[in-house]
Design a protein around this motif. Sequence first.
Motif, PDB file in Angstrom:
ATOM      1  N   TYR A  46       0.618  -1.210  -0.044  1.00  0.00           N
ATOM      2  CA  TYR A  46       0.082   0.010  -0.111  1.00  0.00           C
ATOM      3  C   TYR A  46       0.912   1.156   0.122  1.00  0.00           C
ATOM      4  O   TYR A  46       0.523   2.212  -0.832  1.00  0.00           O
ATOM      5  N   GLU A  47       1.911   1.307   0.753  1.00  0.00           N
ATOM      6  CA  GLU A  47       2.819   2.284   0.761  1.00  0.00           C
ATOM      7  C   GLU A  47       3.494   2.549  -0.563  1.00  0.00           C
ATOM      8  O   GLU A  47       3.578   3.772  -1.154  1.00  0.00           O
ATOM      9  N   HIS A  48       3.812   1.507  -1.275  1.00  0.00           N
ATOM     10  CA  HIS A  48       4.530   1.591  -2.657  1.00  0.00           C
ATOM     11  C   HIS A  48       3.251   2.057  -3.747  1.00  0.00           C
ATOM     12  O   HIS A  48       3.586   3.055  -4.333  1.00  0.00           O
ATOM     13  N   LEU A  49       2.065   1.629  -3.589  1.00  0.00           N
ATOM     14  CA  LEU A  49       0.905   2.176  -4.404  1.00  0.00           C
ATOM     15  C   LEU A  49       0.804   3.523  -4.148  1.00  0.00           C
ATOM     16  O   LEU A  49       0.496   4.227  -4.963  1.00  0.00           O
ATOM     17  N   SER A  50       0.787   4.056  -3.197  1.00  0.00           N
ATOM     18  CA  SER A  50       0.686   5.376  -2.578  1.00  0.00           C
ATOM     19  C   SER A  50       1.601   6.268  -3.137  1.00  0.00           C
ATOM     20  O   SER A  50       1.210   7.445  -3.865  1.00  0.00           O
ATOM     21  N   GLN A  51       2.858   5.973  -3.290  1.00  0.00           N
ATOM     22  CA  GLN A  51       3.943   6.791  -3.854  1.00  0.00           C
ATOM     23  C   GLN A  51       3.971   6.721  -5.356  1.00  0.00           C
ATOM     24  O   GLN A  51       4.056   7.835  -6.024  1.00  0.00           O
ATOM     25  N   LEU A  52       3.644   5.598  -5.833  1.00  0.00           N
ATOM     26  CA  LEU A  52       3.369   5.272  -7.341  1.00  0.00           C
ATOM     27  C   LEU A  52       2.477   6.332  -7.962  1.00  0.00           C
ATOM     28  O   LEU A  52       2.416   7.058  -8.840  1.00  0.00           O
ATOM     29  N   GLU A  53       1.253   6.384  -7.188  1.00  0.00           N
ATOM     30  CA  GLU A  53       0.055   7.358  -7.697  1.00  0.00           C
ATOM     31  C   GLU A  53       0.559   8.756  -7.450  1.00  0.00           C
ATOM     32  O   GLU A  53      -0.065   9.463  -8.621  1.00  0.00           O
ATOM     33  N   LYS A  54       1.489   9.037  -6.744  1.00  0.00           N
ATOM     34  CA  LYS A  54       1.962  10.192  -6.872  1.00  0.00           C
ATOM     35  C   LYS A  54       3.285  10.622  -7.719  1.00  0.00           C
ATOM     36  O   LYS A  54       3.836  11.825  -7.881  1.00  0.00           O
ATOM     37  N   LYS A  56       6.131   9.071  -7.331  1.00  0.00           N
ATOM     38  CA  LYS A  56       7.161   9.276  -6.508  1.00  0.00           C
ATOM     39  C   LYS A  56       7.762   8.005  -6.347  1.00  0.00           C
ATOM     40  O   LYS A  56       7.135   6.843  -6.480  1.00  0.00           O
ATOM     41  N   ARG A  57       9.250   7.726  -6.179  1.00  0.00           N
ATOM     42  CA  ARG A  57       9.864   6.423  -5.777  1.00  0.00           C
ATOM     43  C   ARG A  57       9.830   6.269  -4.161  1.00  0.00           C
ATOM     44  O   ARG A  57      10.024   7.326  -3.497  1.00  0.00           O
ATOM     45  N   VAL A  58       9.766   5.119  -3.936  1.00  0.00           N
ATOM     46  CA  VAL A  58       9.929   4.481  -2.621  1.00  0.00           C
ATOM     47  C   VAL A  58      11.373   4.635  -2.249  1.00  0.00           C
ATOM     48  O   VAL A  58      12.076   3.921  -2.844  1.00  0.00           O
ATOM     49  N   SER A  59      11.781   5.303  -1.363  1.00  0.00           N
ATOM     50  CA  SER A  59      13.443   5.295  -0.831  1.00  0.00           C
ATOM     51  C   SER A  59      13.707   3.893  -0.187  1.00  0.00           C
ATOM     52  O   SER A  59      12.861   3.357   0.472  1.00  0.00           O
ATOM     53  N   GLY A  60      15.069   3.103  -0.458  1.00  0.00           N
ATOM     54  CA  GLY A  60      15.403   2.131   0.243  1.00  0.00           C
ATOM     55  C   GLY A  60      15.736   2.294   1.710  1.00  0.00           C
ATOM     56  O   GLY A  60      15.646   3.341   2.356  1.00  0.00           O
ATOM     57  N   ASN A  77       9.550  -3.532   2.589  1.00  0.00           N
ATOM     58  CA  ASN A  77       8.638  -4.299   1.769  1.00  0.00           C
ATOM     59  C   ASN A  77       8.035  -3.395   0.856  1.00  0.00           C
ATOM     60  O   ASN A  77       7.743  -3.790  -0.396  1.00  0.00           O
ATOM     61  N   ALA A  78       7.832  -2.038   1.151  1.00  0.00           N
ATOM     62  CA  ALA A  78       7.355  -1.105   0.226  1.00  0.00           C
ATOM     63  C   ALA A  78       8.338  -1.066  -1.092  1.00  0.00           C
ATOM     64  O   ALA A  78       8.198  -0.878  -2.214  1.00  0.00           O
ATOM     65  N   TYR A  79       9.890  -1.075  -0.701  1.00  0.00           N
ATOM     66  CA  TYR A  79      11.089  -0.937  -1.639  1.00  0.00           C
ATOM     67  C   TYR A  79      10.866  -2.169  -2.590  1.00  0.00           C
ATOM     68  O   TYR A  79      11.063  -2.222  -3.705  1.00  0.00           O
ATOM     69  N   LEU A  80      10.772  -3.265  -1.811  1.00  0.00           N
ATOM     70  CA  LEU A  80      10.581  -4.672  -2.657  1.00  0.00           C
ATOM     71  C   LEU A  80       9.553  -4.424  -3.792  1.00  0.00           C
ATOM     72  O   LEU A  80       9.431  -5.024  -4.660  1.00  0.00           O
ATOM     73  N   SER A  81       8.294  -4.207  -3.069  1.00  0.00           N
ATOM     74  CA  SER A  81       7.262  -4.287  -3.764  1.00  0.00           C
ATOM     75  C   SER A  81       7.263  -3.404  -5.179  1.00  0.00           C
ATOM     76  O   SER A  81       6.979  -3.619  -6.300  1.00  0.00           O
ATOM     77  N   GLN A  82       8.004  -2.167  -4.838  1.00  0.00           N
ATOM     78  CA  GLN A  82       8.158  -1.110  -6.007  1.00  0.00           C
ATOM     79  C   GLN A  82       9.256  -1.833  -7.111  1.00  0.00           C
ATOM     80  O   GLN A  82       9.105  -1.698  -8.171  1.00  0.00           O
ATOM     81  N   GLU A  83      10.541  -2.115  -6.523  1.00  0.00           N
ATOM     82  CA  GLU A  83      11.491  -2.961  -7.779  1.00  0.00           C
ATOM     83  C   GLU A  83      11.017  -4.192  -8.226  1.00  0.00           C
ATOM     84  O   GLU A  83      11.271  -4.206  -9.381  1.00  0.00           O
ATOM     85  N   TYR A  84      10.280  -4.876  -7.555  1.00  0.00           N
ATOM     86  CA  TYR A  84       9.703  -6.189  -8.391  1.00  0.00           C
ATOM     87  C   TYR A  84       8.542  -5.968  -9.208  1.00  0.00           C
ATOM     88  O   TYR A  84       8.450  -6.649 -10.417  1.00  0.00           O
ATOM     89  N   PHE A  85       7.829  -4.765  -8.783  1.00  0.00           N
ATOM     90  CA  PHE A  85       6.830  -4.360  -9.801  1.00  0.00           C
ATOM     91  C   PHE A  85       7.408  -3.817 -10.992  1.00  0.00           C
ATOM     92  O   PHE A  85       7.118  -4.029 -12.296  1.00  0.00           O
TER      93      PHE A  85
END
Length: 921
Positions: A46-54, A56-60, A77-85
Motif C-alpha cells: 500500500y505504501e508503494h502504491l501510494s507513492q506510485l500514484e504520486k 514518486k519513488r519509495v526510498s530504500g 516491503n514497500a521498496y521490494l514491492s516497487q522494485e519487483y513491480f
Amino acid sequence: MSATFKSPNNPLAAMWASTVESYVRKMNPGMPIQQVRRLPMMQGLYEHLSQLEKKKRVSGPTDQPALSGEALTIARNAYLSQEYFNLALNTAGFISLPQGYTKREMAYIVYDGLLNYVNHQLGIADFSTDDLGGFALCTIVWLGMTGLGQLSSAQRKFLQLLENQLPLTGREKTIISEFMGLLERQDYTIQYRDASDYPDYVAIPWQIPSGAQIVMLGDWGTGLKDAHEFLYAIWKQAYENSPGQEIVFIHLGDIYYCGLPIECEHYFFDVFQRVGAQLETDLGANASFNPNPPIFTLPGNHEYYSLGYGYFQLLDQLNQNVPNIDHSQLYQQCSFFCLRTEDQQWQFLGMDTGQADGNGLQAALQSIGDVVISFMEDWLKSKLPDWLTHNINIINVLYDDAVGPFQPTLRKTEVSWLKDRMNEFPGNTIMLSHHQLFSREATINHSSPQFMNTSLDAHFREYYSVIASWYWGHEHTFAIYLDGLMGLNKGRLLGSSSYEATEDNDTPYADNYPSVLFNSNVMDPPPINTNSDGLYYHAGAVLWQNGDDLKVKYYQFPAWTQLDTAPANLQLDTIVSDTISTSFTSLQPHWAGNVVISQDKVTTDYAPSITAWDDTLYLFYADGASSSHPALSICTANVASLTAENTAIWGDPNPITVDGSGVTEKTSTTIIAVDGILYGFYLDNNDNIQCITCATSGDVTSWTAFGSINDTVIGMAACFFQGCIYIVYLKTSNKLHWVYYNVTTEVWGDMGKLTDTNEDDIQSNIAPAVCADATRIYLIYQQYGNTDICWAIGAVAATYVSEGDPDKISWSDQGDIESIYKKDTTNPDTSIGMTMCYGSGAFYMVYASTNNDLVLCALEGADENNAGRWVGKSTIKPVDLDKQNQSTAQTSQCPAMVVTAGGGFLVYRGATHDEIYWAYY
C-alpha cells in the motif's frame, strides 16, 4: 510506518495488488482479510502504491536509518514491492516486443543485464529471503495473471531468464507452479456480452413491487470490515423502513482490486451471504426478513482489469436463491440491465461504462513495450543502460497513458439497447452508470469540456426529458449536484460506499471545475463526516415509491481502515432526503426546431412575444406584410399535439381587432396570460403603450382596450406579480420607468423612474425583460453605455405585504450578470435584446449575442432568502427533426420565451429573413 488499503485506478498496478494479496492469502490460509491486509507485506504494497500514484519513488531502507522494528519491515516491503513491480513491468515490456522486431536477440542480452542489475541491487543482507522470494514470486504470478503466460517460444526465453535468476527456493517455485495452474488458461479477451448476441434480453421479467426498498451502493467491493458493517446497517434500515416488504440492491460497480473471480466471490457475493445470515439471526425468526434479496450490479473499471472474468461469473451466480422468485425472472444476463416497477412508473436503467477499460490492460502492456523499444534504440547508441531512468519512463507510461483522463464510451449495440428501453417505456427513468456524466473534481476528458463525458451526453441528451435522475460512482465521495445542471434533472454521485478517502490524499471535494455546481443547500459545506484520521464516512441511498414520486434518503456510516478496530456505537445517520418527481428542472435544455412557423405567412420586422395558457401558445407580433404600418396579429399552437413525429402544431395567423377596429403598431409587442385572460401591450404610432385584453376562452382575434401609457417609449416588458401586472418600459431618455395595473380593482399606478436602493436611476440602451415568482420581480437590462447585461431585483419588505401594494417594492441593482457555468468566457452581453421567463423552479434568460446567436442562461436557487446565481451561457443549437441536423438559432431582434408544463418554447425573428422561427424543448 503504516499504510491503509489502496486500490489504484490503473489496470497494471491494480493487478499487482491482486497478485500480492493472492500470494499473501495463500501463505496465510484461513486468515481474515482484515488481518491479511495488516501484514507487513501488504502494508508495504500500500505504501508503494501510494507513492506510485504520486509518481514518486519509495526510498530504500538504507536511506531511512531512523526506522526500526515493524516500520523498517514495512519500508523494506514497500521498496521490494516497487522494485519487483518495476521488474515485472520491464519483463512485460520485453515479452511484448513484436515478433518482427529486428533487435530481438540483442534484447535478450539487455534483459539478462537487467536481471543481473536487479539481483545486485536487491540481493543484499538488508532483506530477508522470504521478502525477496515472496515478491519475486509475485512478479511471475503477475505476468501470468496479465495473460502473458500465453507465450510463443521466443517470448518464453525471457521468462526462462527471469525464473532462473530470481532468488526463489524450491518451495516457492512449487507454489508458483501450483498457483499458475489455478489460473484459467483463457484466451484473455474481454468478456463483454453484446446485446446483439442476446436478442431476448430486454427488461428484467421480475418487477419491483410497491412498498419495496431499493438500496443503492457504489464502489463497495473492498471486502473491508467497514464495508460489511455498512451493508449490515443500511440493509437493516431498509428493512425497518418497511418490514416484510421486498428489498432490492443495486451496486454501481467496482470490486477491488481487479474483479478477479476470487475477489468477486469473497469481496461481494460472500459478504452479502454472511451479512444476510447475520441479520436473519439478529432480527429473529418471526421478522419476515429475506436474507437473499434480488441483487443487480454494474461493472466498474476494476472488474474489467481482469477483463470481466470474475464479474460475469458473479452475474451467473447472483439471484439463484431468492425466495419465491425463479432465477429466470431475476437473471441479469448482461452487464447492463433494465429493472422496472410493477406500476410502470419508474425504471432503473444501468449501463456498462467499465468495458471501455477492458482493453486497458493490453493497451498498457503495449505502451510498456513501446517504451522498451525506445529504450533499446537509445541503449544501442550509448551502450550505457540507465535502469532507473527506464523504470521512471515505465511509471510515466503507467499513469499518463494507461489511466487517462479519458471518457468511457459505450458499445453501439448497448446504446441502441438503452434507447430502446426508454423509447418503449411510458414512465420515467433512473439512469445508472459507474463512471460520471460530469464532475466538479475529476478530469474526465482530454478535450473541452474536461469535466463532462461528452460521449454519454451526446447519446442521451435527447432523453433528459425522461431521465429523472442519474446516479454514478467512480469518485470515492458523495455529492448532490445542482438540479437541472447540464440539462440533467438530477445528477447524484454515490461512489463512497466502502472505499476510504481522505481530504489530504484524495481531495474529493476539490474545486477544480467550479462551474459544475453542487446543490449549495446540501453541499455547502459538504455534509459527510470524517473520523479522527480524516477518513470520510461511507455513503449509500435507500429509495422507495411514494405516490407518483420516488423518495430517497441518503445515509452515512463511519469508515475505518484495516489497521483500526471498529468505533464504538456504530450509527447509520441520515445525510439528506430527496424527492425525484415527474416535474423536471433543466438549466441547459435539449432544443429541437429552429424552423419557421409558417413560410412567408408568419413574418415580422420586429420582436415577437409569446405566452401560454393551458395547452395553447399565443404568438403576438407585428405582421411583416407591411413594414410601414404592420398589423397587430396573433397565431396559436396546440402544445398537447406536439410529438417528435408531429411538429405542425401552429394554426394560421390572424389580424387582431381592438374594440372592432384593426390595429397597426410601430415596433415590438408584449403579451402575458393571467387566470385565462390575455393582456397585450404594443406601441402605437405616437410611441405610447396601448393596453388590450382578451379571454382565452373566446375569440382571440377580438380584443378590448383597457388603458394606455402616454409616454415616449422605446420598448417595454411585462409580468404578473402579487395581483398586479407590472410594466417596465424604456423612455427615449434611456431611463427605465414602471407602472402597475391591479387586475382585481382595475386600478393603474405610475411608479415613475425605476431606481435602486441608493436612489440611482437604472438606465439602458434597449428594452428590458422582466419576470416574477411568488416573492420577487426580476429585471434584466442592457447596461447603459455598453453591451453588458445587468439585473435587478424588486422585492417587498420583510413583513408580509398584501396583494396590490406595489408601493412597498424596493429595487436592488445586482450589477452585471456573471455566469459561472463556464470558465474563461465573457459575461453575457447583447446589443439586440433578451427575454426572461420562469418555469420548473428556475428563471431562464435567452439573449441575442453580439453575433446574433441565441444564448441561454438560467438563474437557480432564487427564493425569498436568496437572490440566486446565474448558470449557463450555452448557445442554443436546436435539432431540426425533419432534416436531422443541428444549427445555431440566430435572430436580428429580441427573442421571446415561455415555459409550460410540457416544456419551453422560444420564438424569434430570423437573422437574415423576416419569418418568425420557433424552437422548443
